[in-house]
Scaffold this active site. Structure first.
Site, PDB file in Angstrom:
ATOM      1  N   ASP A  87       0.840  -1.206   0.000  1.00  0.00           N
ATOM      2  CA  ASP A  87       0.000   0.000   0.000  1.00  0.00           C
ATOM      3  C   ASP A  87       0.874   1.256   0.000  1.00  0.00           C
ATOM      4  O   ASP A  87       0.364   2.377  -0.054  1.00  0.00           O
ATOM      5  CB  ASP A  87      -1.023  -0.017   1.144  1.00  0.00           C
ATOM      6  N   SER A  88       2.202   1.069  -0.014  1.00  0.00           N
ATOM      7  CA  SER A  88       3.123   2.185  -0.272  1.00  0.00           C
ATOM      8  C   SER A  88       2.837   2.799  -1.636  1.00  0.00           C
ATOM      9  O   SER A  88       3.315   3.885  -1.943  1.00  0.00           O
ATOM     10  CB  SER A  88       4.577   1.707  -0.205  1.00  0.00           C
TER      11      SER A  88
ATOM     12  N   ASP B 170      -0.911  -6.157   0.212  1.00  0.00           N
ATOM     13  CA  ASP B 170      -1.367  -5.510   1.450  1.00  0.00           C
ATOM     14  C   ASP B 170      -2.877  -5.325   1.456  1.00  0.00           C
ATOM     15  O   ASP B 170      -3.451  -4.878   0.452  1.00  0.00           O
ATOM     16  CB  ASP B 170      -0.764  -4.097   1.555  1.00  0.00           C
TER      17      ASP B 170
ATOM     18  N   LYS C 126      -1.037  -9.423   3.329  1.00  0.00           N
ATOM     19  CA  LYS C 126      -0.275  -8.875   4.465  1.00  0.00           C
ATOM     20  C   LYS C 126      -1.170  -7.896   5.203  1.00  0.00           C
ATOM     21  O   LYS C 126      -1.849  -7.076   4.575  1.00  0.00           O
ATOM     22  CB  LYS C 126       1.005  -8.187   3.973  1.00  0.00           C
TER      23      LYS C 126
ATOM     24  N   GLU D  12       9.259  -4.082  10.602  1.00  0.00           N
ATOM     25  CA  GLU D  12       9.735  -2.813  10.034  1.00  0.00           C
ATOM     26  C   GLU D  12      10.275  -1.920  11.147  1.00  0.00           C
ATOM     27  O   GLU D  12       9.593  -1.683  12.163  1.00  0.00           O
ATOM     28  CB  GLU D  12       8.571  -2.111   9.302  1.00  0.00           C
TER      29      GLU D  12
HETATM   30  O1  KIV Z   1       3.569  -1.066   1.611  1.00  0.00           O
HETATM   31  C1  KIV Z   1       4.754  -1.431   1.586  1.00  0.00           C
HETATM   32  O2  KIV Z   1       5.488  -1.223   0.623  1.00  0.00           O
HETATM   33  C2  KIV Z   1       5.282  -2.123   2.756  1.00  0.00           C
HETATM   34  C3  KIV Z   1       6.775  -2.197   2.899  1.00  0.00           C
HETATM   35  C4  KIV Z   1       7.320  -0.901   3.348  1.00  0.00           C
HETATM   36  C5  KIV Z   1       7.183  -3.279   3.810  1.00  0.00           C
HETATM   37  O3  KIV Z   1       4.537  -2.572   3.581  1.00  0.00           O
END
Ligand code: KIV
Length: 268
Positions: A45-46, A88, A116, A185
């Site tokens: 979700d980044s 995510d 996740k 993290e």
């Molecule tokens: O959303 C994402 O990219 C993440 C990473 C920072 C682990 O959860």
């Protein structure tokens, strides 16, 4: 070659071989990363930050995650050895078990192999239910970006003994509940090392030192595409005249042989 599965990752942990995780949001980069040897593509979700331009992951929707997962799945399928796709569940899409199951169904049907979720022991009923229904789960602990407002910023977690002991216990109870993987993290190296030894499921780290079974980076970060100051745990691999494919390959090589992360990327 057979695609990477949760079993491949478990046997890599057993053989003490590091595996490599990288975020991917579209078909082209997904294929290139899988072809470079990345074993897990994280549809993170980044994407709220790096694709959509938000200053947090909070605005991201389940539809956004499903759209990008489907794109990644199409590219990954073309790689010689397809990676495992982990997606995510976004902010407030798994507050109840029912909501979590519906969100997981959307991204799994879009092409994810695993989901996740961020949190600690409050995730247990959802992890149990997903596990019973055949959905592999990675629990993300430590600095969980969806809780940035509660933390009051992006800060290292688990620094004091009470918080560290609680995190170890939460990781063990999540494993018992059926979690297949953990992601830590921004936690001190020693805590990540303790957790990796305390559970039998694979542990991925970001800003968690060299002892975890695997490392993850946001693709834009490892290609040096930061618009602000890069976090301490980031390394730019698009250097020394490399192209993108060579940068992916260098990342894979350095995680596998233990050169990344170095001390300067870690927290004590
Ligand atoms: O959303 C994402 O990219 C993440 C990473 C920072 C682990 O959860």
């Amino acid at each position: 070659m057979s695609p990477i599965s949760i079993r491949s990752l478990q046997s890599m942990k057993a053989q003490q071989e590091k595996f490599v995780v990288l975020t991917a949001y579209d078909a082209t980069f997904a294929q290139l990363a899988a072809e470079a040897g990345v074993e897990v593509l994280l549809v993170g979700d980044s994407l709220g930050n790096v694709l959509q331009g938000h200053d947090s992951t909070l605005p991201v929707s389940v539809d956004d995650m499903a759209y990008h997962t489907a794109s990644v799945a199409r590219g990954n399928r073309k790689a010689q050895r397809p990676a495992l796709i982990m997606t995510d569940l976004p902010f407030m899409s798994y507050g109840t078990v029912e909501q979590g199951l519906a969100s997981a169904r959307a991204v799994m049907q879009a092409g994810a192999h695993m989901i996740k979720i961020e949190g600690d022991d409050w995730l247990i009923p959802l992890v149990e239910s997903l596990s019973r229904q055949g959905v592999p789960v990675c629990a993300h602990l430590g600095l969980t970006p969806q809780s940035v407002n509660k933390f009051g910023g992006y800060r290292v977690q688990g620094r004091d003994d009470a918080a560290a002991n609680a995190m170890v216990e939460h990781c063990q109870t999540l494993e018992q509940a059926g979690a297949d993987m953990l992601l830590l993290e921004c936690v001190p190296n020693a805590l990540a090392e303790r957790i990796t030894a305390a559970v039998s499921i694979p542990v991925i780290g970001i800003g968690a030192g060299p002892s975890t079974d695997s490392q993850v980076l946001v693709m834009h970060d490892m290609l040096g595409l930061n618009t602000g100051r890069a976090p301490k745990f980031v390394k730019n691999f698009l250097t020394d005249g490399r192209n993108v494919q060579q940068a992916f390959a260098a990342y894979v090589e350095e995680v596998k042989d233990g050169r990344f992360p170095a001390e300067e990327h870690s927290f004590v």
